[in-house]
Design a protein around this motif. Structure first.
Motif, PDB file in Angstrom:
ATOM      1  N   UNK A 189       0.812  -1.220   0.000  1.00 52.53           N
ATOM      2  CA  UNK A 189       0.000   0.000   0.000  1.00 52.53           C
ATOM      3  C   UNK A 189       0.848   1.275   0.000  1.00 52.53           C
ATOM      4  N   UNK A 190       2.051   1.155  -0.508  1.00 52.70           N
ATOM      5  CA  UNK A 190       2.921   2.315  -0.671  1.00 52.70           C
ATOM      6  C   UNK A 190       3.207   2.544  -2.143  1.00 52.70           C
ATOM      7  N   UNK A 191       4.266   3.253  -2.413  1.00 49.63           N
ATOM      8  CA  UNK A 191       4.636   3.570  -3.790  1.00 49.63           C
ATOM      9  C   UNK A 191       6.010   3.000  -4.118  1.00 49.63           C
ATOM     10  N   UNK A 192       6.158   2.541  -5.353  1.00 45.63           N
ATOM     11  CA  UNK A 192       7.453   2.082  -5.831  1.00 45.63           C
ATOM     12  C   UNK A 192       8.369   3.291  -6.048  1.00 45.63           C
ATOM     13  N   UNK A 193       9.658   3.101  -5.821  1.00 50.26           N
ATOM     14  CA  UNK A 193      10.637   4.163  -6.034  1.00 50.26           C
ATOM     15  C   UNK A 193      11.563   3.813  -7.191  1.00 50.26           C
ATOM     16  N   UNK A 194      12.086   4.836  -7.833  1.00 47.31           N
ATOM     17  CA  UNK A 194      13.072   4.675  -8.898  1.00 47.31           C
ATOM     18  C   UNK A 194      14.361   5.327  -8.422  1.00 47.31           C
ATOM     19  N   UNK A 195      15.491   4.663  -8.668  1.00 43.34           N
ATOM     20  CA  UNK A 195      16.772   5.235  -8.281  1.00 43.34           C
ATOM     21  C   UNK A 195      17.335   6.019  -9.463  1.00 43.34           C
ATOM     22  N   UNK A 196      17.665   7.281  -9.217  1.00 44.71           N
ATOM     23  CA  UNK A 196      18.143   8.173 -10.277  1.00 44.71           C
ATOM     24  C   UNK A 196      19.543   8.655  -9.936  1.00 44.71           C
ATOM     25  N   UNK A 197      20.464   8.512 -10.899  1.00 45.30           N
ATOM     26  CA  UNK A 197      21.812   9.056 -10.770  1.00 45.30           C
ATOM     27  C   UNK A 197      21.980  10.180 -11.778  1.00 45.30           C
ATOM     28  N   UNK A 198      22.561  11.282 -11.332  1.00 44.13           N
ATOM     29  CA  UNK A 198      22.884  12.381 -12.232  1.00 44.13           C
ATOM     30  C   UNK A 198      24.341  12.222 -12.653  1.00 44.13           C
ATOM     31  N   UNK A 199      24.551  11.883 -13.912  1.00 43.33           N
ATOM     32  CA  UNK A 199      25.881  11.612 -14.447  1.00 43.33           C
ATOM     33  C   UNK A 199      26.531  12.921 -14.904  1.00 43.33           C
ATOM     34  N   UNK A 200      27.085  13.670 -13.945  1.00 42.25           N
ATOM     35  CA  UNK A 200      27.793  14.926 -14.231  1.00 42.25           C
ATOM     36  C   UNK A 200      26.955  15.927 -15.032  1.00 42.25           C
ATOM     37  N   UNK A 201      25.672  15.978 -14.734  1.00 37.68           N
ATOM     38  CA  UNK A 201      24.741  16.891 -15.408  1.00 37.68           C
ATOM     39  C   UNK A 201      24.665  16.681 -16.921  1.00 37.68           C
ATOM     40  N   UNK A 202      25.155  15.527 -17.408  1.00 38.10           N
ATOM     41  CA  UNK A 202      25.087  15.251 -18.844  1.00 38.10           C
ATOM     42  C   UNK A 202      23.930  14.313 -19.182  1.00 38.10           C
ATOM     43  N   UNK A 203      23.545  13.464 -18.235  1.00 35.36           N
ATOM     44  CA  UNK A 203      22.414  12.557 -18.438  1.00 35.36           C
ATOM     45  C   UNK A 203      21.980  12.022 -17.083  1.00 35.36           C
ATOM     46  N   UNK A 204      20.789  11.467 -17.063  1.00 33.12           N
ATOM     47  CA  UNK A 204      20.291  10.778 -15.880  1.00 33.12           C
ATOM     48  C   UNK A 204      20.303   9.285 -16.153  1.00 33.12           C
ATOM     49  N   UNK A 205      20.631   8.506 -15.132  1.00 27.01           N
ATOM     50  CA  UNK A 205      20.628   7.042 -15.238  1.00 27.01           C
ATOM     51  C   UNK A 205      19.608   6.520 -14.237  1.00 27.01           C
TER      52      UNK A 205
END
Length: 200
Positions: free
Chosen positions: A142-158
């Motif tokens: 009854x909660x929400x799934x999370x996504x892990x986000x990495x900021x790769x030197x402000x050039x892209x998100x992973x």
């Protein structure tokens, strides 16, 4: 000599026109500064207008979540999987299209798959720091799934570590909509992993 001077003057004028046109074009979609591209449209309308999101738009409609993405009062960021991403998923799941994918996953799982691509708040790419973000997809508790986000030197998100269970941004541009933001990604995010599983 007079002819040479006239021709040089024309060349400078032509070069100036080309330079100004180039600057104008860059201002419309400036990926170097990370400034969002402004659209007078909801995130759902962005999906309808931008050709690379036609399958994401179809998925939203198939999941019966169109009203969520078109709600003018919403404040959401959508990680929009492009058409290549959906074609890769179709091949992986051995299906021919969106309706068959929905049938294979089931209505509820398919809807959660789409809602896993939306988070609360209006962000552009440069605003993200490394960490977990809660999505609109429900987990089993009854909660929400999370996504892990990495900021790769402000050039892209992973997302979720990249290739195996996630994606990366497909461009450096954020589309700023009237009710949120749209950020293009190169894979369909898996909604099968929650925060606890990722940590393990």
């Amino acid at each position: 000599m007079k002819l040479l001077t006239q021709n040089f003057g024309k060349l400078l004028l032509a070069g100036g026109v080309i330079f100004m046109a180039s600057c104008s074009k860059d201002d419309d979609n400036d990926t170097s500064t990370g400034k969002p591209t402004q659209k007078d449209a909801t995130v759902k309308e962005v999906m309808e207008q931008e050709a690379q999101y036609s399958m994401m738009n179809e998925a939203i409609e198939e999941s019966n979540q169109a009203s969520f993405f078109s709600n003018s009062s919403a404040n959401i960021t959508v990680f929009a999987a492009n058409n290549d991403a959906f074609n890769d998923l179709f091949a992986e799941m051995n299906v021919s299209g969106m309706t068959e994918l929905k049938g294979k996953l089931g209505d509820e799982a398919f809807a959660e798959l789409i809602m896993y691509h939306a988070i609360n708040g209006k962000f552009d790419i440069n605003a993200f720091q490394d960490g977990y973000m809660e999505t609109y997809a429900d987990n089993d508790n009854n909660g929400k799934l999370s996504v892990f986000i990495e900021n790769d030197n402000n050039s892209r998100l992973i997302f979720n570590g990249g290739d195996d269970n996630g994606a990366s941004t497909a461009s450096g541009t954020t589309i700023s909509a009237t009710n949120g933001s749209v950020i293009e990604i190169n894979a369909v995010l898996s909604a099968q992993t929650n925060y606890e599983n990722l940590e393990d």
